[in-house]
Structures are given as structure tokens and as C-alpha cells.
Design an enzyme around this catalytic site. Structure first.
Site, PDB file in Angstrom:
ATOM      1  N   ASP A 148      45.324  -9.302  12.345  1.00  0.00           N
ATOM      2  CA  ASP A 148      44.606 -10.023  11.187  1.00  0.00           C
ATOM      3  C   ASP A 148      45.131 -10.211   9.904  1.00  0.00           C
ATOM      4  O   ASP A 148      45.648  -9.482   9.690  1.00  0.00           O
ATOM      5  CB  ASP A 148      43.306  -9.158  11.350  1.00  0.00           C
ATOM      6  CG  ASP A 148      42.079 -10.064  10.902  1.00  0.00           C
ATOM      7  OD1 ASP A 148      42.210 -11.438  10.698  1.00  0.00           O
ATOM      8  OD2 ASP A 148      40.906  -9.366  10.520  1.00  0.00           O
ATOM      9  N   GLU A 149      44.612 -11.168   9.212  1.00  0.00           N
ATOM     10  CA  GLU A 149      45.242 -11.504   8.002  1.00  0.00           C
ATOM     11  C   GLU A 149      46.947 -11.344   7.737  1.00  0.00           C
ATOM     12  O   GLU A 149      47.111 -10.620   6.864  1.00  0.00           O
ATOM     13  CB  GLU A 149      44.377 -10.434   7.116  1.00  0.00           C
ATOM     14  CG  GLU A 149      42.959 -10.545   7.152  1.00  0.00           C
ATOM     15  CD  GLU A 149      42.243 -11.360   6.174  1.00  0.00           C
ATOM     16  OE1 GLU A 149      42.815 -12.410   5.904  1.00  0.00           O
ATOM     17  OE2 GLU A 149      40.912 -11.218   6.156  1.00  0.00           O
ATOM     18  N   ARG A 172      34.013 -19.428  -0.694  1.00  0.00           N
ATOM     19  CA  ARG A 172      33.051 -18.504  -0.087  1.00  0.00           C
ATOM     20  C   ARG A 172      31.429 -19.123   0.086  1.00  0.00           C
ATOM     21  O   ARG A 172      30.617 -18.384   0.544  1.00  0.00           O
ATOM     22  CB  ARG A 172      32.971 -17.177  -1.056  1.00  0.00           C
ATOM     23  CG  ARG A 172      34.170 -16.161  -1.285  1.00  0.00           C
ATOM     24  CD  ARG A 172      34.762 -15.719   0.025  1.00  0.00           C
ATOM     25  NE  ARG A 172      35.695 -16.681   0.411  1.00  0.00           N
ATOM     26  CZ  ARG A 172      36.125 -16.891   1.709  1.00  0.00           C
ATOM     27  NH1 ARG A 172      35.911 -16.086   2.528  1.00  0.00           N
ATOM     28  NH2 ARG A 172      36.990 -17.573   1.920  1.00  0.00           N
ATOM     29  N   GLN A 214      44.940 -18.314   1.622  1.00  0.00           N
ATOM     30  CA  GLN A 214      44.158 -17.198   1.257  1.00  0.00           C
ATOM     31  C   GLN A 214      44.995 -15.987   0.971  1.00  0.00           C
ATOM     32  O   GLN A 214      44.513 -14.788   0.926  1.00  0.00           O
ATOM     33  CB  GLN A 214      43.144 -16.909   2.163  1.00  0.00           C
ATOM     34  CG  GLN A 214      42.085 -17.998   2.602  1.00  0.00           C
ATOM     35  CD  GLN A 214      41.023 -17.678   3.217  1.00  0.00           C
ATOM     36  OE1 GLN A 214      40.342 -16.881   2.732  1.00  0.00           O
ATOM     37  NE2 GLN A 214      40.828 -18.312   4.304  1.00  0.00           N
ATOM     38  N   LYS A 240      37.958 -17.531  12.231  1.00  0.00           N
ATOM     39  CA  LYS A 240      39.176 -16.829  12.630  1.00  0.00           C
ATOM     40  C   LYS A 240      38.674 -15.375  13.352  1.00  0.00           C
ATOM     41  O   LYS A 240      39.425 -15.224  14.552  1.00  0.00           O
ATOM     42  CB  LYS A 240      39.602 -16.417  11.166  1.00  0.00           C
ATOM     43  CG  LYS A 240      40.626 -15.436  11.209  1.00  0.00           C
ATOM     44  CD  LYS A 240      41.062 -15.109   9.630  1.00  0.00           C
ATOM     45  CE  LYS A 240      39.870 -14.409   9.049  1.00  0.00           C
ATOM     46  NZ  LYS A 240      40.439 -13.055   8.734  1.00  0.00           N
ATOM     47  N   THR A 241      37.897 -14.782  12.906  1.00  0.00           N
ATOM     48  CA  THR A 241      37.565 -13.515  13.508  1.00  0.00           C
ATOM     49  C   THR A 241      36.847 -13.682  14.689  1.00  0.00           C
ATOM     50  O   THR A 241      37.106 -12.806  15.867  1.00  0.00           O
ATOM     51  CB  THR A 241      36.407 -12.708  12.761  1.00  0.00           C
ATOM     52  OG1 THR A 241      36.671 -12.673  11.494  1.00  0.00           O
ATOM     53  CG2 THR A 241      36.134 -11.216  13.273  1.00  0.00           C
TER      54      THR A 241
END
Length: 838
Positions: free
Chosen positions: A280-281, A657, A311, A92-93
Site C-alpha cells: 500500500d502507499e 480530502r 500524493q 485504492k483500498t
DNA sequence: TAAGGGACTATTTTT
DNA sequence: TAGTCCCTTA
């Protein structure tokens, strides 16, 4: 702890652009750009891009190499609204940063024309670094890369007067906010026991998160607080803020929205400015943030939101999953791009997580896949109690350590921070390095806040809240009585407290002793303020702390943490050095509240699931998977199904994670707030796919199965018997028969039990159970065990004995669950195999 | 005014 | 259990 100080991250000065509008003054292009650069957004640029969409010969095209097709599509779809649904570990980043690099590199926009929003300063910093790595110096020309709040401040400082503020307004943190609300409650004569300021703060925050001004609060909700006075309090609060020339965090957005709505010319300016917007997010945005974004995006329509509905774990503080679910209708013509190729975790980890999350309704649906190996299965381990859980995890970590596993690549992710202690205790005994991430933040510490309050009063003499905080810190005899007098005078004359104090000192109103002390204090502030002009601000800070007696106060304090506090004060002073001046430093402090730093060598990471979002580790331990703890009981009680689903997403975040190993634990007994609670394994355990999970025995477990009963103080127990633990598996015929006997039966799972009745029956058969026997075992590839095993041998009225709770009497029997009135411990729900006839 | 005791209450957390 | 906050008492 101090290598890179928590605060050592100076930003640009807040006021650097407050004066002249820097619209349309492009940031200088870096000299080393290789390709000819068309005028941003110019026809040539567009044509070039269209003719050769991101092809290898496009400027700086190298950064596109290595993207998978979906990622590449997300990077290259620069025009129009785009939603990138990026599953955990799908890059994603990378997409976000590459997209910005791409836009810059194509010359579609100047750096200053890109609005890139994140939630945390950390995320913003990371993004900046990664963009910098791709495009070099250009990133320095991106003033609009930051958090929602920092960008909000930036806008407000430019146009403060348009929303009734002065440009130097202060930003209150939660602490200030609460103190202010307390005053309002007192003024209204509202019982603070019944209606705590904290609750009011939360309520108001909630309204602000939803973009509601005092007038817009639905009548019913406004009336819910303090018998109908909620709305008035909100109104008063806003008035007080204005009077103090202050805003709280919520206002940073709310007032920005108002600014844009009420001033079309300002909005039009920003529309011209922001050619590209990236978020973002996105799943964490609340209504206010959504409104803010939508206003700004109406200009170019080039808005790209990246997020993962699976998430979304911040619903409780106002995040609206709906924002992401509704994206396509909010932004018509939106492209939706799914990133489903996971680069992080092994197959089993991914499989288990994916299966778990399918139990949620209301999701956009993604299927993560990886092409890597399937790796180790996710393990599920039962422990007798939380101590054993910690012991087992400690031992596993030592094992890993022996195999050269870096401790920093291990994380223990808990649902709630009370779970951490057990691990800390254990690791201290083991001499295992650990660090707790999250914890109390640097800036939240009392000594830091006190020191800052002194500096705030110096920098802005009208900061009443800061003045109040330190008038009598250290104790100098200016107690409530004196403060009340100052307050009254201030109110009567319409003055800030410091001014009122100054006037009182010149009058006869105060007691001589008080008057003298107050005169010295006011004089000291005047002196410090003068020194501010001709002295580096960090030196001033030192002087202030010395002369005020604040340092001395802690030097004299003989409590254990006094030394640490003095150390923190030193750190504070150190961290001020890189800033240009005091005002700049204070601005930074009010916005940048993450206390990173403290890398501190190789250590196991202990943190909450929430703070683990966005991180990854080779090995992840997930303790405490018990009903009531995880899913958290309160989330269930208060939010019902939505709460459960958010908990489940949290579980999903936890598992994903892990890169190589995910290890889940549950304990059958846990001490919560000093009381032993017995607990039932989490329903989430049953929701992990069986093929990806292996149920193991607690290895640290002398308490269970090691046959070394008594060593840890529980005394002998029937769980130590060979019958329960003999052999390495439970695949004995007898065991299977015992299990099968219980199948198909149901029992009423409701009935006021602590862990039931939240709208979810927990009477589904469970593969795990808290019974000694029923720690699930793999039987012919299937995990079985049920919490509702065979009917209990006990009946109402029986006297029983429990290892932790002592003696008691059986009150009710439901399947194998008993409600027992213990003589000492009170009423508890326990599984029958934990008690024996007394 | 300041210290000490008793009552009370316990998720998750950024800005 | 443990930390905080308020109230009482010296």
C-alpha cells in the site's frame, strides 16, 4: 478520551511463531466456504481461474460487483508485477482488499502465503477489517499483514541469531536512540551544541532509510557530521546497539535485508512462502523498503504495488518517489493500471486540484474525473491576519452547523502545527467542539515512558536505557554522581547497569546514603520480577507504580497537567489487561505507536496536511496559504524544486480530502514565534484553475471590509474604507483600470527577501495579493490582482507607519514591495498598501 | 542535589 | 510567544 484506549489493540503474541517454523502449515480453511477449493496454487486452481477469470460464477464473486473496469482489472491481474496508480479517492483500498479476497477466494494461496504491507498500523488494521468483511475468519490466518516494521520484527525474531541478535532484542524508540547517541557524543568529546544528538539521529536514520550500513556510507557524507566523525559515530552506534541486544526502527528493515541477503536458504523459504505480495502507499517507500520488497518479490514475482505519485509527501523522511516512477523498469513486464475515476469529490474540487498538480514535473500523470455534480466552487478568502482567518473559519463553521452539518465532517488542515493554536483559541471562545489530531502521542508522554521504563527493566534486566531513565525518577537521591559510578563499574566489569548496581551495593564504594537507596531499588526490582510470574501483569504494573513512588510523585505535583498524567497512567494499566503477559505488551508498545481512540463525539478536526492523507471530509478548510508558510520556506530553501513540488503535492492532498467543499484562506499578517510577519499569498493560489475557484470576502472579517474597525484592536485603518470594500465585487471600472495598469510590468522578485530567492522567482503576476485592494476579485470571469501592482508611492528613506510593526523607515522599494526597517520590529518586507506615510 | 533563571530555537512524522 | 535544555546558584 478513554473509551477505546489508545493502546487497546492487542496483537498476536510476538513469539507465537518464533519456535517452530509454520511454513507450509496451511491455516484451516473456514468451514463456510461455499465453492470447492482447489489446492492453493495448484494446477486446478490456475485452470479454473483462467477458464473463468473472475466471472460471476467464480467463488465468492459477489465482491467483484460494483467495481469499475479498471478496479476490476487491478483486482484480477493477480499474476506478475502490477502497479496500480490510484489517484485520490479512486478506491485504492477497495482494490487492495478486494484483490486479497479474490486471491483467497480463488484458492490461489492460503492466507498465510500473502504478504500485505502498509505503512501505518492504522492502515493495516483497516485493511484487515475490510478483508475480514469479505472473507470472514480467513483473515485471522494472515500473519503477514502488517507494517513494514512489524513484519521486519517478525522475521528478525525468527532468525535473530543469524544477524547477531538474541530473539528477545529490544526495539529502541527515538527517545532511547537520542539518549544513546548523546552518550556516544560525550564519549567522543563532541560539542553537543554544534552537533546535536538529534541531528546525528536524523543523519543515521537517513542512511538507514537508504539502506546504507556504516561501511556503505559515502565518504563525503560520513565526514559531514562533526568534522569527519559521522561514519565512526554510526559504526559505534551500531556496536552499542548490538551490545545492548537492541535495534532501532531503521534496523528492523536493514537487518532484515541483511538477513535475507546473507542467508539464501532463509530467503528461499520466504520465496516459497509469499505467493502474493501487496504494498500500500508505494509512493512512500524508501530505498530500504524497496530493497526489502525486491528481495522478497524475486520469488513469485506476484507483486502488486498501489500508490499515487501525486500524493508522495514524505520525501523529507526518505521516501523515494522514484520507486514508483521506476516501477516498470524495476519489475520488467509490469502491468500498469490507472484508477482515475474519482468517487469522492465534486467536479470543481477535482478540477482545482488537478490543475494545481499539473504544475509539477516528474509525475506519471493521471487525470482524475468524476461523474458527479460539479458542486460548489473552491473558495479563496483573504484575511487581514491569522486571527481574522480563524474568526472567519469559525463563523463559516457555525453557519454550516446551523445547516446541520456534522462537525466531525469538517476538517481544518494546516501546514504546520503552530497554525493550530489560533483555531483552538478561537473555538474555545466560540464554544465550538474541536479535536486536534496528531499531537503528542500517548506513548510519547513522559509519564508513560517512565512507567514503561520500569516495566522494561523488570521484563529485561539488561535494558540499560530503561534503567537509566528511571533510576532517579522519582527523585530519590541517585543523581549524576551515583549514576556515573554505576556506569563505570558496569563498563569495567562488562555488566548491565542493574547488575553493576547490585554489585556496588554489596561493596563499600558508594556513599552510605546512596548505597541504601540503591539497595532498595535493586531489591524492589528483584521483588517485582518475582511477582511477575504469579500475578496478572496489569496488577503488577499498578504495584510497581505505587511502590516505586511514581504515582505519588504526580499526586504531589501541583502543576496543571498532573491530574491528566495520573489519568494517563491509569489508562496505561487498563490497556495492559488484554495482553497475555508483560513481554507481549511491551512488544506491542514498541511497534504500535499510533494513538487512535478518542473518538469523542461531534467535533471539528484540526490536523496537519500530512496526517490528513488517506482521510476525507465533507468540508475542508485550508488556511495559511501564504508564501513561506505554504509552500514552506524551509522546504524551498533546503530542497529547491523538489521541495516545491512536494509542497504542491501536499496542497493537492489537502484539496482532494474534500468531498463537497474546499475553502482556502490566506492571511496577510501572521504571528510566527511571537513576531508579526507580513506575507504574500501563496503561489499555489494562482495555480488553481480559475473556472473552479471563487474568490470571496472574509466574512468573519470585521477587520477587513466590515467597516467595524477597531473592534479587534487594530484601530482604524484605510482598509476599512468604502473605496476598498464598497460593493460586492471589484468589477468597477476604476478597479479594473487600476489592475490593468499594473499588468505586464515585472519587478525583480529576488533580493534576499524572506519569501523569495529560493530558485523560484515570485515575480509572476499573481491573481492574489496581499494589498488591501488586491485581494483578487472575479472580473469578467477572471481573477486578477497582482502582488506587483503599480509602482509604490514610497521611496527610500520615507518614514512609514504599519498597523502591526509600528513606525519605520523604507530601505528599499521593489514594485509595491517595501523593505522597511521598523524601529521596534526590525527589518520586514511589506506590501506598500499596508503602510501609510508617517 | 534540586530548583530557578537565561539562552536558544522553533516544519511536516511513522515505526 | 512558548517550550526546552543547560547552567548556575542555594
Amino acid at each position: 478520551m478513554t473509551a477505546s484506549g489508545p493502546l487497546a489493540d492487542p496483537r498476536k503474541q510476538p513469539h507465537d511463531s518464533a519456535g517452530g517454523d509454520d511454513f507450509d502449515i496451511p491455516f484451516d480453511l473456514p468451514a463456510d466456504t461455499s465453492a470447492p477449493r482447489p489446492r492453493p496454487g495448484g494446477i486446478a486452481a490456475r485452470a479454473a481461474a483462467l477458464a473463468n477469470p473472475g466471472g460471476p460464477s467464480s467463488p465468492g464473486g459477489a465482491y467483484l460487483d460494483g467495481l469499475n473496469p479498471e478496479q476490476r482489472a487491478a483486482v484480477e491481474a493477480t499474476e506478475g508485477p502490477v502497479l496500480v496508480l490510484a489517484g485520490a479517492g479512486t478506491g485504492k483500498t477497495r482494490v487492495l482488499t478486494t484483490r486479497i479476497a479474490h486471491i483467497l477466494s480463488l484458492g490461489r494461496a492460503w492466507p498465510s502465503q500473502i504478504l500485505a504491507v502498509t505503512f501505518t498500523n492504522k492502515a493495516a488494521r483497516e485493511m484487515k477489517e475490510r478483508i475480514g468483511a469479505m472473507v470472514g475468519e480467513q483473515v485471522e490466518g494472515m500473519p503477514w499483514l502488517g507494517t513494514f516494521h512489524s513484519i521486519g520484527v517478525r522475521m528478525l525474531r525468527r532468525h535473530a541469531e543469524l544477524v547477531g541478535l538474541k530473539s528477545g532484542f529490544t526495539i529502541l524508540d527515538t527517545d532511547d536512540q537520542i539518549r544513546l547517541l548523546k552518550q556516544l557524543l560525550q564519549a567522543e568529546n563532541i560539542d553537543e551544541k554544534r552537533w546535536p544528538a538529534r541531528l546525528l539521529a536524523n543523519t543515521i536514520d537517513g542512511w538507514k532509510n537508504r539502506g546504507l550500513s556504516p561501511q556503505q556510507v559515502p565518504a563525503g557524507e560520513g565526514a559531514a557530521f562533526a568534522n569527519g566523525r559521522g561514519q565512526k559515530l554510526y559504526t559505534d552506534y551500531q556496536a552499542r546497539l548490538k551490545a545492548l541486544n537492541a535495534v532501532d526502527f531503521g534496523d528492523l528493515l536493514l537487518e532484515s535485508i541483511r538477513l535475507l541477503r546473507e542467508n539464501p536458504d532463509v530467503l528461499a523459504d520466504y520465496h516459497r512462502r509469499f505467493r502474493y505480495i501487496l504494498v500500500d502507499e508505494y509512493q512512500d517507500t524508501n530505498v530500504a523498503q524497496y530493497l526489502w520488497l525486491r528481495l522478497l518479490a524475486q520469488g513469485s514475482h506476484n507483486v502488486c504495488c498501489v500508490g499515487d505519485d501525486d500524493q508522495s509527501i514524505y520525501g523529507w523522511r526518505g521516501a523515494e518517489v522514484d520507486n514508483i516512477l521506476r516501477f516498470e523498469s524495476d519489475f520488467p513486464g509490469a502491468k500498469v493500471i490507472r484508477l482515475e475515476r474519482n468517487y469522492r469529490s465534486t467536479g470543481h474540487i477535482l478540477g482545482a486540484a488537478a490543475h494545481l498538480i499539473t504544475h509539477n514535473e516528474g509525475r506519471l500523470g493521471k487525470t482524475l474525473f468524476s461523474e458527479g455534480e460539479s458542486g460548489e466552487k473552491v473558495t479563496v478568502t483573504g484575511a487581514w491576519d491569522s486571527q481574522e482567518e480563524a474568526r472567519a473559519i469559525g463563523e463559516e463553521i457555525e453557519q454550516l452547523q446551523h445547516h446541520s452539518h456534522a462537525l466531525s465532517q469538517i476538517a481544518i488542515l494546516v501546514r504546520a502545527s503552530f497554525q493550530m493554536r489560533e483555531f483552538e483559541d478561537r473555538f474555545v471562545t466560540l464554544g465550538l467542539n474541536y479535536r486536534v489530531i496528531g499531537g503528542p502521542r500517548f506513548y510519547e508522554r513522559a509519564e508513560i515512558r517512565d512507567a514503561l521504563a520500569y516495566l522494561r527493566v523488570i521484563a529485561s534486566p539488561t535494558d540499560d536505557l530503561a534503567f537509566e531513565r528511571i533510576v532517579n525518577v522519582p527523585k530519590r537521591g541517585l543523581g549524576d554522581a551515583a549514576l556515573r559510578q554505576i556506569h563505570e563499574h558496569a563498563r569495567a566489569m562488562g555488566l548491565p547497569l542493574v547488575e553493576a548496581a547490585r554489585q556496588l551495593v554489596g561493596s563499600e564504594a558508594l556513599k552510605p546514603k546512596v548505597r541504601l537507596t540503591l539497595r532498595d531499588l535493586v531489591g524492589a526490582f528483584d521483588r517485582w520480577r518475582e511477582q511477575m510470574a504469579n500475578m496478572p501483569h496489569h496488577e503488577l504494573a499498578e504495584i510497581v507504580l505505587d511502590e516505586s513512588g511514581y504515582t505519588e510523585m504526580w499526586q504531589k505535583d501541583r502543576s496543571a497537567d498532573a491530574a491528566g498524567r495520573l489519568e494517563n497512567l491509569k489508562e496505561l494499566v487498563r490497556s495492559m489487561e488484554p495482553f497475555e503477559n508483560l513481554v507481549g505488551f511491551l512488544e506491542h508498545i514498541s511497534l504500535v505507536m499510533d494513538a487512535e481512540g478518542a473518538g469523542g463525539g461531534d467535533a471539528v478536526n484540526i490536523m496537519t496536511l500530512h496526517s490528513a492523507k488517506g482521510l476525507e471530509f465533507d468540508t475542508v478548510f485550508l488556511p495559511g496559504w501564504e508564501e513561506g508558510v505554504f509552500p514552506n520556506q524551509r522546504a524551498l530553501d533546503e530542497q529547491g524544486r523538489a521541495g516545491l513540488e512536494e509542497e504542491r503535492r501536499l496542497a493537492y492532498v489537502g484539496i482532494t480530502r474534500a468531498r463537497r467543499r474546499a475553502k482556502v484562506f490566506f492571511a496577510s499578517n501572521r504571528r510566527i514565534h511571537g513576531l508579526w510577519q507580513s506575507s504574500v499569498p501563496s503561489r499555489f493560489l494562482d495555480e488553481l484553475s480559475e473556472k473552479d475557484v471563487e474568490v470571496t470576502e472574509s466574512r468573519g472579517g470585521s477587520g477587513w471590509g466590515g467597516g467595524q474597525s477597531g473592534r479587534y484592536g487594530y484601530g482604524p485603518s484605510r482598509f476599512d474604507e468604502a473605496q476598498t470594500f464598497g460593493g460586492s465585487s471589484y468589477s468597477t471600472p476604476g478597479w479594473q483600470r487600476a489592475q490593468n495598469a499594473g499588468r505586464g510590468e515585472s519587478h525583480s522578485g529576488g533580493g534576499g527577501g524572506r519569501f523569495s530567492d529560493s530558485g523560484f522567482s515570485d515575480n509572476r503576476p499573481s491573481r492574489y495579493a496581499a494589498t488591501s485592494a488586491a485581494r483578487g476579485r472575479v472580473i469578467e470571469g477572471e481573477l486578477i490582482a497582482r502582488s506587483s501592482g503599480s509602482p509604490s508611492a514610497f521611496k527610500r528613506g520615507d518614514r512609514v507607519f504599519h498597523q502591526k510593526f509600528g513606525y519605520g523607515e523604507v530601505m528599499t522599494v521593489e514594485g509595491n514591495k517595501l523593505t522597511v526597517q521598523f524601529d521596534k520590529a526590525g527589518e520586514k518586507k511589506v506590501v506598500d498598501s499596508f503602510v501609510q506615510a508617517a
